[in-house]
Design a protein around this motif. Structure first.
Motif, short mmCIF file in Angstrom:
data_model
loop_
_atom_site.label_atom_id
_atom_site.label_comp_id
_atom_site.label_asym_id
_atom_site.label_seq_id
_atom_site.Cartn_x
_atom_site.Cartn_y
_atom_site.Cartn_z
N UNK A 222 44.32 68.29 100.97
CA UNK A 222 43.10 68.01 100.22
C UNK A 222 41.86 68.02 101.10
N UNK A 223 42.02 67.54 102.33
CA UNK A 223 40.88 67.45 103.24
C UNK A 223 40.83 68.70 104.13
N UNK A 224 39.66 69.34 104.25
CA UNK A 224 39.54 70.51 105.14
C UNK A 224 39.55 70.08 106.60
N UNK A 225 40.73 69.89 107.15
CA UNK A 225 40.89 69.25 108.45
C UNK A 225 40.18 70.00 109.57
N UNK A 226 40.31 71.32 109.59
CA UNK A 226 39.70 72.08 110.67
C UNK A 226 38.17 71.97 110.63
N UNK A 227 37.63 71.98 109.43
CA UNK A 227 36.19 71.84 109.28
C UNK A 227 35.72 70.47 109.76
N UNK A 228 36.49 69.44 109.41
CA UNK A 228 36.14 68.07 109.79
C UNK A 228 36.23 67.88 111.30
N UNK A 229 37.29 68.41 111.88
CA UNK A 229 37.45 68.31 113.34
C UNK A 229 36.30 69.01 114.06
N UNK A 230 35.97 70.20 113.59
CA UNK A 230 34.86 70.94 114.20
C UNK A 230 33.56 70.16 114.10
N UNK A 231 33.25 69.65 112.91
CA UNK A 231 32.00 68.90 112.71
C UNK A 231 31.99 67.61 113.54
N UNK A 232 33.14 66.94 113.61
CA UNK A 232 33.22 65.68 114.35
C UNK A 232 33.04 65.89 115.85
N UNK A 233 33.69 66.89 116.40
CA UNK A 233 33.56 67.18 117.83
C UNK A 233 32.13 67.57 118.18
N UNK A 234 31.53 68.40 117.34
CA UNK A 234 30.15 68.80 117.60
C UNK A 234 29.20 67.61 117.52
N UNK A 235 29.40 66.74 116.53
CA UNK A 235 28.49 65.61 116.33
C UNK A 235 28.67 64.55 117.40
N UNK A 236 29.92 64.19 117.70
CA UNK A 236 30.20 63.06 118.58
C UNK A 236 30.13 63.41 120.06
N UNK A 237 30.49 64.65 120.42
CA UNK A 237 30.55 65.03 121.83
C UNK A 237 29.48 66.05 122.19
N UNK A 238 29.46 67.17 121.48
CA UNK A 238 28.57 68.27 121.86
C UNK A 238 27.10 67.91 121.71
N UNK A 239 26.74 67.19 120.65
CA UNK A 239 25.32 66.91 120.42
C UNK A 239 24.73 65.97 121.46
N UNK A 240 25.37 64.83 121.79
CA UNK A 240 24.79 63.99 122.85
C UNK A 240 24.76 64.68 124.21
N UNK A 241 25.77 65.51 124.51
CA UNK A 241 25.77 66.25 125.77
C UNK A 241 24.61 67.24 125.80
N UNK A 242 24.38 67.93 124.69
CA UNK A 242 23.27 68.88 124.61
C UNK A 242 21.93 68.16 124.73
N UNK A 243 21.79 67.03 124.05
CA UNK A 243 20.56 66.24 124.15
C UNK A 243 20.31 65.82 125.59
#
Length: 310
Positions: A222-243
């Motif tokens: 039911x849950x689009x797991x790959x989409x969620x994992x991608x969004x979560x990694x980008x939000x939690x890790x990639x975004x603060x590192x980029x900032x």
């Protein structure tokens, strides 16, 4: 860290209340959708209008605007491209996923953290205005053009007209115009708008809690797991590192200012993304699960940033 604890405690209590309301059925079968529409069409436009007409717009023109806004656009675009190429999702789902990976919870968590942790609310204002004036209109226009069913379409006309009929965009634009000309509306007008706007954040959190009723987060099938994992990694890790990278090596920031920029980048996905997803009936599970997971993940993320940079 008391501000972090206070901010997250308030969020979890409000979400918990919404969940209990959903479990008991006290508000009826369609409570989540009705409340989401109330937040989308009434409370959030009022909040944006009131916030902008009572804010000095000069705070927008700072390095924080470029750092926070630029990183959000980069991360959102990165999600859009990766999910388009590898996951082959339709455009409306890509837009919701891009927002889930980069649209920061700048109000109900960002403001208390800015005040209690960063000791300066001015850090959050440029990001808030960027999301109101630039990011939301871009995303909502894309959703208007791709998610809503229409008869004979006129894409170029719709691209101009549809944003002008979106209540959130209208609230933001009117607020900026009135603030720019220096006119302060009478208190008799501002007070009810303030009251309506105050319902936006708790309304979004209650709607988020209602959406969790009877569902299992990250549920297989039911849950689009790959989409969620991608969004979560980008939000939690990639975004603060980029900032951090943009702030330090692009603008030469150090010390408390660098710490503040990085903390803002680590804030979780805003619950308003779920309100947008509900409004357009696309990517609702993606928005809901990503908001919950990134909220939980941002607690250790912000703690690590504070340990390394504070």
């Amino acid at each position: 860290m008391s501000g972090v604890v206070s901010g997250f405690t308030a969020i979890f209590i409000m979400v918990g209340v919404g969940f209990l309301l959903g479990r008991t059925g006290l508000l009826g079968e369609h409570a989540h959708e009705v409340l989401s529409r109330l937040v989308f069409f009434v409370a959030t436009p009022a909040l944006l209008f009131y916030s902008l007409v009572t804010t000095d717009l000069s705070v927008v023109f700072s390095s924080t605007l470029v750092i926070a806004g630029g990183s959000a656009l980069i991360i959102g675009l990165l999600y859009f491209v990766v999910a388009k190429v590898l996951l082959r999702r339709p455009t409306p789902d890509l837009v919701i996923g891009a927002l889930s990976s980069s649209y920061v919870n700048s109000v109900n968590l960002g403001v208390p953290i800015a005040i209690f942790v960063l000791d300066d609310a001015s850090f959050i204002a440029p990001l808030l205005l960027f999301q109101i004036l630039i990011y939301s209109p871009i995303a909502l226009t894309a959703l208007d053009l791709t998610a809503l069913e229409r008869g004979t379409g006129h894409p170029f006309r719709d691209a101009i007209v549809l944003p002008l009929t979106n209540p959130i965009v209208i609230g933001g634009v009117l607020g900026v115009v009135i603030s720019a000309i220096g006119w302060t509306p009478p208190q008799a007008i501002l007070e009810p708008l303030k009251m309506l706007g105050n319902a936006s954040v708790p309304g979004a959190l209650l709607a988020f809690g209602l959406s969790l009723t009877g569902v299992t987060v990250f549920k297989k099938g039911q849950s689009p797991r790959r989409d969620i994992v991608l969004a979560t990694v980008l939000k939690t890790i990639a975004m603060p590192v980029l900032v951090y990278a943009i702030a330090r090596w692009g603008f030469g920031e150090q010390g408390h200012k660098l710490f503040a920029q990085t903390v803002i980048g680590a804030l979780p996905t805003a619950q308003n993304v779920l309100v947008y997803a509900t409004r357009y009936r696309r990517g609702q599970v993606l928005a809901r699960d990503t908001a919950l997971i990134t909220t939980l993940a941002s607690i250790p993320a912000i703690a690590i940033i504070a340990w390394l940079l504070a």
